[in-house]
Design a protein around this motif. Structure first.
Motif, PDB file in Angstrom:
ATOM      1  N   VAL A   1       0.806  -1.219   0.000  1.00  0.00           N
ATOM      2  CA  VAL A   1       0.000   0.000   0.000  1.00  0.00           C
ATOM      3  C   VAL A   1       0.841   1.272   0.000  1.00  0.00           C
ATOM      4  O   VAL A   1       0.607   2.171  -0.835  1.00  0.00           O
ATOM      5  N   PRO A   2       1.835   1.427   0.893  1.00  0.00           N
ATOM      6  CA  PRO A   2       2.576   2.698   0.921  1.00  0.00           C
ATOM      7  C   PRO A   2       3.218   3.091  -0.414  1.00  0.00           C
ATOM      8  O   PRO A   2       3.162   4.288  -0.772  1.00  0.00           O
ATOM      9  N   PRO A   3       3.836   2.180  -1.178  1.00  0.00           N
ATOM     10  CA  PRO A   3       4.455   2.626  -2.435  1.00  0.00           C
ATOM     11  C   PRO A   3       3.436   3.200  -3.419  1.00  0.00           C
ATOM     12  O   PRO A   3       3.728   4.196  -4.098  1.00  0.00           O
ATOM     13  N   ALA A   4       2.265   2.600  -3.510  1.00  0.00           N
ATOM     14  CA  ALA A   4       1.259   3.078  -4.460  1.00  0.00           C
ATOM     15  C   ALA A   4       0.715   4.437  -4.036  1.00  0.00           C
ATOM     16  O   ALA A   4       0.514   5.330  -4.869  1.00  0.00           O
ATOM     17  N   LEU A   5       0.476   4.612  -2.727  1.00  0.00           N
ATOM     18  CA  LEU A   5      -0.036   5.894  -2.253  1.00  0.00           C
ATOM     19  C   LEU A   5       1.025   6.987  -2.360  1.00  0.00           C
ATOM     20  O   LEU A   5       0.716   8.132  -2.719  1.00  0.00           O
ATOM     21  N   ALA A   6       2.286   6.657  -2.055  1.00  0.00           N
ATOM     22  CA  ALA A   6       3.353   7.657  -2.143  1.00  0.00           C
ATOM     23  C   ALA A   6       3.582   8.093  -3.583  1.00  0.00           C
ATOM     24  O   ALA A   6       3.814   9.285  -3.849  1.00  0.00           O
ATOM     25  N   ALA A   7       3.524   7.160  -4.520  1.00  0.00           N
ATOM     26  CA  ALA A   7       3.701   7.523  -5.922  1.00  0.00           C
ATOM     27  C   ALA A   7       2.621   8.513  -6.359  1.00  0.00           C
ATOM     28  O   ALA A   7       2.891   9.486  -7.075  1.00  0.00           O
ATOM     29  N   PHE A   8       1.395   8.259  -5.911  1.00  0.00           N
ATOM     30  CA  PHE A   8       0.277   9.150  -6.249  1.00  0.00           C
ATOM     31  C   PHE A   8       0.421  10.507  -5.571  1.00  0.00           C
ATOM     32  O   PHE A   8       0.372  11.557  -6.222  1.00  0.00           O
ATOM     33  N   ALA A   9       0.606  10.490  -4.254  1.00  0.00           N
ATOM     34  CA  ALA A   9       0.568  11.733  -3.480  1.00  0.00           C
ATOM     35  C   ALA A   9       1.802  12.600  -3.689  1.00  0.00           C
ATOM     36  O   ALA A   9       1.697  13.832  -3.765  1.00  0.00           O
ATOM     37  N   ASP A  10       2.964  11.992  -3.776  1.00  0.00           N
ATOM     38  CA  ASP A  10       4.211  12.749  -3.815  1.00  0.00           C
ATOM     39  C   ASP A  10       4.745  13.005  -5.217  1.00  0.00           C
ATOM     40  O   ASP A  10       5.542  13.927  -5.415  1.00  0.00           O
ATOM     41  N   HIS A  11       4.321  12.168  -6.179  1.00  0.00           N
ATOM     42  CA  HIS A  11       4.920  12.269  -7.512  1.00  0.00           C
ATOM     43  C   HIS A  11       3.903  12.330  -8.643  1.00  0.00           C
ATOM     44  O   HIS A  11       4.303  12.425  -9.801  1.00  0.00           O
ATOM     45  N   GLY A  12       2.620  12.253  -8.326  1.00  0.00           N
ATOM     46  CA  GLY A  12       1.602  12.329  -9.373  1.00  0.00           C
ATOM     47  C   GLY A  12       1.612  11.148 -10.310  1.00  0.00           C
ATOM     48  O   GLY A  12       1.213  11.274 -11.473  1.00  0.00           O
ATOM     49  N   VAL A  13       2.044   9.996  -9.817  1.00  0.00           N
ATOM     50  CA  VAL A  13       2.122   8.782 -10.634  1.00  0.00           C
ATOM     51  C   VAL A  13       1.028   7.821 -10.191  1.00  0.00           C
ATOM     52  O   VAL A  13       0.952   7.446  -9.018  1.00  0.00           O
ATOM     53  N   VAL A  14       0.183   7.428 -11.127  1.00  0.00           N
ATOM     54  CA  VAL A  14      -0.908   6.493 -10.841  1.00  0.00           C
ATOM     55  C   VAL A  14      -0.494   5.121 -11.347  1.00  0.00           C
ATOM     56  O   VAL A  14      -0.499   4.861 -12.552  1.00  0.00           O
ATOM     57  N   LEU A  15      -0.102   4.258 -10.421  1.00  0.00           N
ATOM     58  CA  LEU A  15       0.295   2.903 -10.797  1.00  0.00           C
ATOM     59  C   LEU A  15      -0.934   2.073 -11.146  1.00  0.00           C
ATOM     60  O   LEU A  15      -1.989   2.223 -10.540  1.00  0.00           O
ATOM     61  N   GLU A  16      -0.774   1.185 -12.091  1.00  0.00           N
ATOM     62  CA  GLU A  16      -1.809   0.189 -12.357  1.00  0.00           C
ATOM     63  C   GLU A  16      -1.533  -0.998 -11.423  1.00  0.00           C
ATOM     64  O   GLU A  16      -1.067  -2.059 -11.840  1.00  0.00           O
ATOM     65  N   ALA A  17      -1.838  -0.752 -10.139  1.00  0.00           N
ATOM     66  CA  ALA A  17      -1.387  -1.642  -9.072  1.00  0.00           C
ATOM     67  C   ALA A  17      -2.328  -2.810  -8.847  1.00  0.00           C
ATOM     68  O   ALA A  17      -2.678  -3.149  -7.717  1.00  0.00           O
ATOM     69  N   HIS A  18      -2.742  -3.444  -9.942  1.00  0.00           N
ATOM     70  CA  HIS A  18      -3.631  -4.586  -9.791  1.00  0.00           C
ATOM     71  C   HIS A  18      -2.830  -5.862  -9.544  1.00  0.00           C
ATOM     72  O   HIS A  18      -1.586  -5.857  -9.492  1.00  0.00           O
ATOM     73  N   LEU A  19      -3.531  -6.962  -9.392  1.00  0.00           N
ATOM     74  CA  LEU A  19      -2.904  -8.219  -8.983  1.00  0.00           C
ATOM     75  C   LEU A  19      -1.815  -8.686  -9.936  1.00  0.00           C
ATOM     76  O   LEU A  19      -0.812  -9.259  -9.508  1.00  0.00           O
TER      77      LEU A  19
END
Length: 504
Positions: free
Chosen positions: A367-385
């Motif tokens: 969870v933290p890497p996906a949220l940090a990428a979004f919040a701090d860098h404006g990167v939306v990962l396709e963080a699916h399975l």
């Protein structure tokens, strides 16, 4: 725990074995199709009964995570539906619901079921890899749990695709081509391709997926005839297809290669499209920078460059993706998150007696890497399975997440923040965490997984994460309606689904 790759032992009764494979294939194919139908065009009435919104008929199923044994109420009684009957029901329901017919998708549903049957039969004869990572990548016999035809392979004869199927534990050398040097198009770091073989003077080396070469044979024939393309044999070692089918891994060189494949798999024709390749350096660089600055310990498998031929830009494109060296924590084993949901021999979930510590460690990793990428860098990962790898230690405890696929990354510079957040919530929470939470709860009926998810989200100073804890619904992607209406696979549409995070 029952898994899709566990069939009755062969007894010499071939008819009985075929019947067992057929029944298992029906069950594997029905579950995701029912999940789509019930999520997108049905209303639950309780006790497994649902009212279909288009035809107003009643459908009853057993189970929740993997619905089974569908029955239709007619003439005052419940009537069991086999897979063919279920496909017919779905077609009738969607035609009424949307007001438009679709003759292709029912055929894909049948193809997906027949593919599963072929895979089950092939797995009974195949030798699985010894490597647990590769085994996890090749375990997805059922596949996407909310797609109407997750295992369709383009409708071609089994012999055309089975040699390249990860689910059949395939491994094979790739074809090496020479492309005349003045016809090469490339961007980024592609030097790893030149380690796979040697090209003669005036040519550059270009590996090609043998299935794609067969599919594009007519289109490429003139280039072979006039010398723009030449054949140089094959790699001196086999490569292993991963869950994505067209992405192969070579342990000898610790390298991933992603190819074009002119076959519809789930929502899209899996070609490396020109427009995606041309923007890839930007999205990959943004994701790589976000992970380089992250304090979460997570890793990013960079899509570092592509090479192709100008005259067959998309058909022959190959993407070079990082391997694990320098990115994977020492002493750990990466596992595909989707495989944890589906189940495979050696899964750490099989050893759990108390799932709570394992689940909390898993959430801390992913969870933290996906949220940090979004919040701090404006990167939306396709963080699916299927885009998430979880590294586990010798005890099977999650200690690190690895994310991949720059093609699916979105940047907040290009999309509205609300749309980016919706996409992240669908991929990370609905597609990913909810599926694994349900799998754990199914194995451990007394376990309540969502308290730990709420605690993990609450640790992050992100307004959207706080709002997520009280939102009544989450976005559920409508893959059945997308495919039925012929929408572009990247044009995600969502239907609200109940939010298990909301305080009760």
């Amino acid at each position: 725990m029952d898994r899709v790759d566990l069939l009755p032992p062969h007894t010499g009764d071939d008819a009985a074995q075929r019947d067992a494979v057929s029944a298992r294939a029906d069950a594997c194919a029905a579950a995701p199709l029912l999940n789509c139908l019930l999520r997108e065009v049905a209303h639950p009435l309780g006790n497994g009964v649902h009212r279909l919104s288009g035809t107003d008929r009643l459908l009853r199923v057993r189970g929740t995570r993997r619905p089974a044994d569908p029955e239709l109420f007619a003439d005052g009684a419940w009537h069991r539906l086999d897979h063919a009957g279920l496909v017919k029901l779905v077609a009738e329901e969607l035609t009424r619901h949307t007001g438009r017919p679709n003759h292709d998708l029912p055929a894909e549903m049948t193809d997906s079921r027949d593919t599963v049957a072929a895979l089950l039969a092939a797995r009974a004869r195949a030798t699985p890899p010894d490597d647990l990572y590769l085994l996890s990548e090749q375990s997805l016999v059922t596949g996407h749990p909310h797609h109407p035809a997750p295992k369709a392979r383009g409708g071609g004869p089994t012999a055309t695709w089975l040699p390249y199927a990860p689910e059949a534990h395939a491994r094979f050398p790739v074809t090496l081509l020479g492309v005349r040097a003045d016809e090469v198009a490339e961007e980024g770091d592609t030097t790893a391709l030149d380690t796979l073989g040697a090209a003669p003077p005036g040519y550059r080396l270009l590996p090609a997926h043998p299935w794609q070469l067969d599919l594009a044979a007519h289109r490429l024939a003139p280039a072979f005839a006039d010398g723009r393309l030449i054949r140089l044999g094959t790699t001196d070692h086999p490569l292993w297809p991963t869950a994505a089918v067209r992405t192969l891994y070579t342990p000898e060189r610790d390298l991933f290669l992603k190819f074009s494949l002119d076959v519809r798999i789930t929502n899209d024709i899996r070609r490396l499209w020109r427009h995606d390749l041309l923007k890839l350096r930007r999205t990959d660089a943004a994701a790589a920078d976000a992970f380089a600055q992250s304090r979460t310990g997570a890793g990013w498998l960079s899509d570092r460059g592509y090479r192709t031929a100008r005259f067959a830009f998309e058909e022959l494109a190959v993407l070079v993706r990082d391997g694990f060296t320098g990115r994977l924590r020492p002493g750990t084993t990466p596992l595909l998150a989707a495989a944890l949901v589906e189940g495979f021999p050696g899964s750490p979930l099989d050893r759990l007696t108390d799932p709570a510590p394992w689940w909390e460690a898993y959430l801390r990793a992913v969870v933290p890497p996906a949220l940090a990428a979004f919040a701090d860098h404006g990167v939306v990962l396709e963080a699916h399975l299927q885009n998430t790898l979880v590294a586990v230690d010798a005890d099977g405890t999650p200690v690190q997440a690895l994310y991949r696929d720059a093609e699916g990354v979105k940047l907040l510079a290009d999309v509205e923040r609300a749309a980016g957040w919706e996409r992240l919530v669908y991929c990370l929470v609905v597609n990913h965490l909810a599926e694994l939470a349900d799998a754990l709860a199914e194995r451990h009926p007394d376990f309540e997984p969502w308290t730990a998810v709420r605690h993990e989200l609450a640790r992050h100073d992100l307004p959207e994460a706080a709002a997520l804890l009280t939102a009544p619904t989450l976005p559920g992607k409508t893959n059945l309606l997308l495919r039925w209406t012929g929408a572009d696979g990247a044009d995600a549409r969502y239907r609200p689904v109940p939010n298990p995070l909301a305080a009760r």
